[in-house]
Motif scaffolding. Structure first.
Motif, PDB file in Angstrom:
ATOM      1  N   PHE A  60      -3.550  -1.811  19.910  1.00  0.00           N
ATOM      2  CA  PHE A  60      -2.800  -3.052  19.686  1.00  0.00           C
ATOM      3  C   PHE A  60      -3.658  -4.269  20.021  1.00  0.00           C
ATOM      4  O   PHE A  60      -3.678  -5.257  19.277  1.00  0.00           O
ATOM      5  CB  PHE A  60      -1.519  -3.054  20.531  1.00  0.00           C
ATOM      6  CG  PHE A  60      -0.686  -4.293  20.361  1.00  0.00           C
ATOM      7  CD1 PHE A  60       0.133  -4.451  19.264  1.00  0.00           C
ATOM      8  CD2 PHE A  60      -0.739  -5.313  21.305  1.00  0.00           C
ATOM      9  CE1 PHE A  60       0.889  -5.592  19.098  1.00  0.00           C
ATOM     10  CE2 PHE A  60       0.016  -6.463  21.148  1.00  0.00           C
ATOM     11  CZ  PHE A  60       0.839  -6.602  20.052  1.00  0.00           C
ATOM     12  N   GLU A  61      -4.385  -4.195  21.133  1.00  0.00           N
ATOM     13  CA  GLU A  61      -5.224  -5.329  21.541  1.00  0.00           C
ATOM     14  C   GLU A  61      -6.368  -5.559  20.547  1.00  0.00           C
ATOM     15  O   GLU A  61      -6.779  -6.696  20.320  1.00  0.00           O
ATOM     16  CB  GLU A  61      -5.767  -5.113  22.956  1.00  0.00           C
ATOM     17  CG  GLU A  61      -4.697  -5.264  24.026  1.00  0.00           C
ATOM     18  CD  GLU A  61      -5.075  -4.644  25.363  1.00  0.00           C
ATOM     19  OE1 GLU A  61      -4.266  -4.719  26.291  1.00  0.00           O
ATOM     20  OE2 GLU A  61      -6.175  -4.056  25.472  1.00  0.00           O
TER      21      GLU A  61
ATOM     22  N   LEU B 290      -4.791  -7.574  18.026  1.00  0.00           N
ATOM     23  CA  LEU B 290      -4.358  -8.880  18.509  1.00  0.00           C
ATOM     24  C   LEU B 290      -5.513  -9.883  18.488  1.00  0.00           C
ATOM     25  O   LEU B 290      -5.328 -11.053  18.128  1.00  0.00           O
ATOM     26  CB  LEU B 290      -3.788  -8.744  19.921  1.00  0.00           C
ATOM     27  CG  LEU B 290      -2.983  -9.945  20.412  1.00  0.00           C
ATOM     28  CD1 LEU B 290      -1.792 -10.209  19.512  1.00  0.00           C
ATOM     29  CD2 LEU B 290      -2.529  -9.725  21.841  1.00  0.00           C
ATOM     30  N   VAL B 291      -6.700  -9.432  18.884  1.00  0.00           N
ATOM     31  CA  VAL B 291      -7.868 -10.319  18.825  1.00  0.00           C
ATOM     32  C   VAL B 291      -8.037 -10.823  17.391  1.00  0.00           C
ATOM     33  O   VAL B 291      -8.249 -12.011  17.150  1.00  0.00           O
ATOM     34  CB  VAL B 291      -9.145  -9.585  19.268  1.00  0.00           C
ATOM     35  CG1 VAL B 291     -10.357 -10.467  19.068  1.00  0.00           C
ATOM     36  CG2 VAL B 291      -9.046  -9.170  20.712  1.00  0.00           C
ATOM     37  N   ALA B 292      -7.921  -9.906  16.447  1.00  0.00           N
ATOM     38  CA  ALA B 292      -8.109 -10.252  15.041  1.00  0.00           C
ATOM     39  C   ALA B 292      -7.038 -11.235  14.571  1.00  0.00           C
ATOM     40  O   ALA B 292      -7.335 -12.238  13.910  1.00  0.00           O
ATOM     41  CB  ALA B 292      -8.085  -8.986  14.188  1.00  0.00           C
TER      42      ALA B 292
ATOM     43  N   ARG C  12      -5.249 -13.298  16.324  1.00  0.00           N
ATOM     44  CA  ARG C  12      -5.282 -14.596  16.996  1.00  0.00           C
ATOM     45  C   ARG C  12      -6.498 -15.424  16.602  1.00  0.00           C
ATOM     46  O   ARG C  12      -6.413 -16.642  16.550  1.00  0.00           O
ATOM     47  CB  ARG C  12      -5.320 -14.390  18.503  1.00  0.00           C
ATOM     48  CG  ARG C  12      -3.990 -14.039  19.106  1.00  0.00           C
ATOM     49  CD  ARG C  12      -4.254 -13.632  20.522  1.00  0.00           C
ATOM     50  NE  ARG C  12      -3.084 -13.739  21.368  1.00  0.00           N
ATOM     51  CZ  ARG C  12      -3.132 -13.566  22.682  1.00  0.00           C
ATOM     52  NH1 ARG C  12      -4.274 -13.280  23.267  1.00  0.00           N
ATOM     53  NH2 ARG C  12      -2.051 -13.662  23.403  1.00  0.00           N
TER      54      ARG C  12
ATOM     55  N   ASN D 265      -5.665 -16.713  13.109  1.00  0.00           N
ATOM     56  CA  ASN D 265      -5.104 -17.956  13.625  1.00  0.00           C
ATOM     57  C   ASN D 265      -3.594 -17.886  13.852  1.00  0.00           C
ATOM     58  O   ASN D 265      -2.869 -18.846  13.607  1.00  0.00           O
ATOM     59  CB  ASN D 265      -5.437 -19.117  12.673  1.00  0.00           C
ATOM     60  CG  ASN D 265      -5.210 -20.465  13.342  1.00  0.00           C
ATOM     61  OD1 ASN D 265      -5.375 -20.579  14.559  1.00  0.00           O
ATOM     62  ND2 ASN D 265      -4.819 -21.451  12.560  1.00  0.00           N
ATOM     63  N   ALA D 266      -3.110 -16.742  14.329  1.00  0.00           N
ATOM     64  CA  ALA D 266      -1.681 -16.609  14.624  1.00  0.00           C
ATOM     65  C   ALA D 266      -1.462 -16.779  16.126  1.00  0.00           C
ATOM     66  O   ALA D 266      -2.344 -16.487  16.922  1.00  0.00           O
ATOM     67  CB  ALA D 266      -1.184 -15.238  14.181  1.00  0.00           C
ATOM     68  N   HIS D 267      -0.294 -17.272  16.493  1.00  0.00           N
ATOM     69  CA  HIS D 267      -0.015 -17.532  17.897  1.00  0.00           C
ATOM     70  C   HIS D 267       1.251 -16.803  18.332  1.00  0.00           C
ATOM     71  O   HIS D 267       2.129 -16.534  17.517  1.00  0.00           O
ATOM     72  CB  HIS D 267       0.169 -19.029  18.137  1.00  0.00           C
ATOM     73  CG  HIS D 267      -1.055 -19.825  17.810  1.00  0.00           C
ATOM     74  ND1 HIS D 267      -1.951 -20.255  18.750  1.00  0.00           N
ATOM     75  CD2 HIS D 267      -1.542 -20.239  16.615  1.00  0.00           C
ATOM     76  CE1 HIS D 267      -2.941 -20.914  18.170  1.00  0.00           C
ATOM     77  NE2 HIS D 267      -2.715 -20.917  16.875  1.00  0.00           N
TER      78      HIS D 267
ATOM     79  N   TYR E  88       2.013 -11.120  17.488  1.00  0.00           N
ATOM     80  CA  TYR E  88       2.518  -9.773  17.804  1.00  0.00           C
ATOM     81  C   TYR E  88       3.102  -9.129  16.547  1.00  0.00           C
ATOM     82  O   TYR E  88       2.850  -7.968  16.243  1.00  0.00           O
ATOM     83  CB  TYR E  88       3.624  -9.830  18.864  1.00  0.00           C
ATOM     84  CG  TYR E  88       3.207 -10.287  20.237  1.00  0.00           C
ATOM     85  CD1 TYR E  88       1.859 -10.349  20.610  1.00  0.00           C
ATOM     86  CD2 TYR E  88       4.160 -10.644  21.179  1.00  0.00           C
ATOM     87  CE1 TYR E  88       1.487 -10.770  21.873  1.00  0.00           C
ATOM     88  CE2 TYR E  88       3.797 -11.061  22.448  1.00  0.00           C
ATOM     89  CZ  TYR E  88       2.465 -11.127  22.790  1.00  0.00           C
ATOM     90  OH  TYR E  88       2.107 -11.537  24.038  1.00  0.00           O
TER      91      TYR E  88
ATOM     92  N   VAL F 203       2.065  -5.606  14.784  1.00  0.00           N
ATOM     93  CA  VAL F 203       2.995  -4.484  14.670  1.00  0.00           C
ATOM     94  C   VAL F 203       3.158  -4.101  13.198  1.00  0.00           C
ATOM     95  O   VAL F 203       3.148  -2.916  12.839  1.00  0.00           O
ATOM     96  CB  VAL F 203       4.357  -4.847  15.306  1.00  0.00           C
ATOM     97  CG1 VAL F 203       5.423  -3.826  14.927  1.00  0.00           C
ATOM     98  CG2 VAL F 203       4.222  -4.945  16.821  1.00  0.00           C
TER      99      VAL F 203
ATOM    100  N   ALA G  58      -0.448   2.693  19.398  1.00  0.00           N
ATOM    101  CA  ALA G  58      -0.593   1.277  19.777  1.00  0.00           C
ATOM    102  C   ALA G  58      -1.189   1.076  21.162  1.00  0.00           C
ATOM    103  O   ALA G  58      -2.018   0.194  21.370  1.00  0.00           O
ATOM    104  CB  ALA G  58       0.759   0.577  19.688  1.00  0.00           C
TER     105      ALA G  58
ATOM    106  N   THR H 269      -6.171  -9.955  10.356  1.00  0.00           N
ATOM    107  CA  THR H 269      -6.729 -11.302  10.221  1.00  0.00           C
ATOM    108  C   THR H 269      -6.082 -12.051   9.053  1.00  0.00           C
ATOM    109  O   THR H 269      -6.465 -13.172   8.759  1.00  0.00           O
ATOM    110  CB  THR H 269      -8.253 -11.275   9.979  1.00  0.00           C
ATOM    111  OG1 THR H 269      -8.519 -10.666   8.704  1.00  0.00           O
ATOM    112  CG2 THR H 269      -8.990 -10.514  11.068  1.00  0.00           C
TER     113      THR H 269
END
Ligand SMILES: Nc1ncnc2c1ncn2[C@@H]1O[C@H](COP(=O)(O)OP(=O)(O)OP(=O)(O)O)[C@@H](O)[C@H]1O
Ligand SMILES: [Mg+2]
Lengths: 335, 249
Positions: B100-101, B104-106, B108, B112-114, B119, B123, B135, B158
């Motif tokens: 999952f992490e 999440l890096v990708a 964010r 460019n998601a917040h 999340y 998912v 996950a 992304t």
């Protein structure tokens, strides 16, 4: 579709954070309740915690293995003396010295962060030697004769002891807080991605250099603050003692034994280091050999360190740095 | 000539590694929402082309337009932020982080998601790629096929407009390959353009409307799959040997 939630704080994490708050509150009363000698030793412990946390942020979370962090430790102490001599109130000088070294680390980072792996480690060591030589050239320091923090020397010992203790406690708390927020936030995840695979990190949008720069500057300023605080306890400044590679050796021991790449590990490692030093510090060279051997054994046979091993074994997730996906369909946490 | 629909237009791409010329004068264009397959023998330069398009390595010659803008000088993170996502032929997971992490890096940075939106995207991407049960697993603990799926899921997080895929289907069973085809179709259905490098041609042609064949650093055929697969040069360079090197299916 069933709702899937992402969990960060758990009841156990909240309880743990409250326990930390209680410990910090007790420590805050330290000089009022502890004997003088113990107050002094605890001040040293706080400095060790700072050093461990900084080295862990570099190596454990960002893949930047530095063997030259003593450069910033020494520069922090040296700049604090310069500022104090220039008339800055002495405790303000400690903080300003850390900030100044943080600024100074920006151009240094531009060079160092372009080096990879072993090259970075060696580059940092060369930097530390260079910083040592340059500081020795200052007529005030006059080679290894050294100088001292004159402004603090004038303060009565008891007041000085208590003030330095509180400064060190505040510095440790603040730096741990900053590291926690940093690692918990966007940058923390990006840092770990860079640590694990730079090219892949770049491919998903991570600005590799900019991300490393943040932690490099933080660790420089943090180690500088540790050096300035050490100066406040020791008063005298001999370059050889501050630019010694032993400081980085301590950081490595603290991080490896406590648990590299875990937030709590270096705190545990610092406490262990503190205990070992208190018990065996008088043995001199053999004590240092023992430290080195212990760090090596941990690196070889217990690479996660004590906290990392405990975390795995008991499935602990105390301070919430990571993300946990809860899939309620199964009624339990899938792992 | 690129029409208004052209998403990516690479012209005259050249790439050398010291004395070795790996790409010479390659033209490659793709329209928005199009799906293109790339085939060719080992060492043809397929992965290198993908590296150059994604910004992982600079080209020595040529220029690249993406969404009408010259991205030739942009680095990989900047291109990703503009909408070019990619997977790696040899998976490059963030081993110390959970699956999952990894996503999440990708989501964010490149995506460019917040907050909750990031999340949700992760998912969604995990669910689409069938990786939700993993996950919370550390990526270093995944087997090879799951690492490849992670490459796909992470690139998807992304929110790319153009997805570059490099051999994500190798080693799959027929059933797994069919699942993968379904996943790529869903991605296409969301309006994402897809470039897919794959040796398993019969899987590839289920998804792509155009096939490009590379050999020796050049594009030797480019057109509808039927035409390309019957092309004499393609049969000579690739399909003849592929029967031995890459047993189909
Ligand atoms: N970083 C590099 N340095 C030097 N040579 C390289 C590098 N990357 C690729 N090459 C060489 O460039 C040529 C093309 O490689 P590339 O990986 O692009 O081929 P490919 O078409 O993807 O092959 P495959 O089907 O095996 O994946 C090969 O000869 C390879 O050895
Ligand atoms: Mg390849």
């Amino acid at each position: 579709m069933t709702q899937i939630t992402v969990q960060r704080w758990t009841p156990a994490a909240i309880a743990f954070a409250l326990a930390i708050a209680v410990v910090l509150a007790v420590l805050a009363a330290g000089p009022l309740i502890f004997p003088a000698g113990f107050t002094e030793r605890l001040t040293a412990l706080f400095v060790y915690v700072i050093l461990g946390a900084m080295w862990n942020a570099l190596a454990g979370y960002s893949g930047l293995v530095s063997v030259g962090q003593q450069a910033f430790f020494g520069l922090g102490a040296f700049v604090a003396i310069l500022l104090s001599n220039a008339g800055v109130p002495v405790y303000a000088a400690l903080l300003l010295a850390a900030l100044a070294v943080g600024v100074l680390s920006l151009p240094i980072g531009e060079v160092m962060l372009r080096l990879r792996g072993g090259e970075f480690a060696i580059g940092m060591w060369v930097l530390a030697e260079l910083a040592h030589l340059l500081v020795n050239l200052d007529p005030l320091v006059n080679g290894e004769t050294g100088t001292s923090l004159i402004a603090l020397d004038a303060v009565p010992a008891a007041a000085r002891r208590a003030d330095t203790y509180w400064c060190a406690l505040a510095a440790m708390t603040a730096l741990l807080g900053i590291v926690f927020l940093l690692l918990r936030g966007r940058i923390g995840a990006s840092l770990q991605a860079v640590r694990d695979d730079e090219q892949a990190a770049a491919s998903v949008g991570v600005r590799v250099l900019a991300t490393k720069r943040v932690v490099f500057v933080l660790a420089a300023a943090g180690c500088a603050l540790a050096g300035a605080l050490w100066l406040a306890t020791a008063i005298t400044f001999q370059p050889r003692a501050y630019f010694s590679v032993q400081w980085t050796a301590y950081m490595i021991f603290i991080t490896l034994v406590g648990g590299i790449g875990t937030f709590e590990g270096p705190v545990l490692g610092a406490v262990i280091f503190f205990a070992v030093e208190t018990l065996f510090g008088a043995l001199g060279v053999w004590y240092l050999v023992g430290l080195g051997a212990a760090a090596l054994l941990f690196a070889l046979f217990a690479p996660r360190g004590l906290w990392g091993a405990a975390q795995r074994r008991y499935d602990l997730r105390l301070l919430p740095l990571g993300f946990h996906v809860v899939l309620p369909t199964t009624g339990r946490i899938i792992r | 000539m690129p029409d208004a629909d052209t998403l990516l237009d690479a012209r005259g791409i050249g790439k050398r590694f010291n004395a070795l010329t790996v790409l010479s004068d390659v033209d490659f264009a793709i329209r928005a929402e199009e799906a293109v397959g790339i085939v060719g023998p080992n060492g043809a330069g397929k992965t290198t082309l993908l590296n150059v398009l994604s910004g992982a390595m600079p080209a020595d010659a040529g220029h690249i337009l993406f969404a009408g803008q010259d991205v030739s000088r942009l680095d990989a993170p900047a291109r990703c932020r503009r909408g070019i996502g990619r997977s790696h032929q040899i998976p490059r997971p963030f081993g110390g982080m959970t699956v999952f992490e990894n996503l999440l890096v990708a989501a964010r940075t490149g995506g460019n998601a917040h907050g909750a939106a990031a999340y949700d995207r992760c998912v969604d991407s995990l669910r689409l790629c069938g990786m939700l049960p993993f996950a919370n697993r550390r990526a270093e603990a995944l087997a090879l096929l799951d690492r490849k799926r992670l490459e796909l899921a992470r690139a998807l997080a992304t929110a790319p407009r153009l997805l570059l895929l490099d051999e994500i289907g190798g080693g799959l069973t027929d059933a797994e390959a069919a699942e993968l085809v379904d996943i790529i179709r869903v991605i296409r259905g969301r309006g994402v353009a897809v470039v897919w490098i794959e040796h398993i041609v019969h899987v590839l042609v289920q998804v792509v409307g155009r096939l490009v064949c590379m050999d020796g650093g050049r594009v030797i055929a480019d057109g509808p799959p039927d035409t390309v697969l019957r092309d004499a040069a393609v049969i000579d360079a690739y399909l003849g040997s592929a029967a031995h090197d890459h047993p189909v299916g």
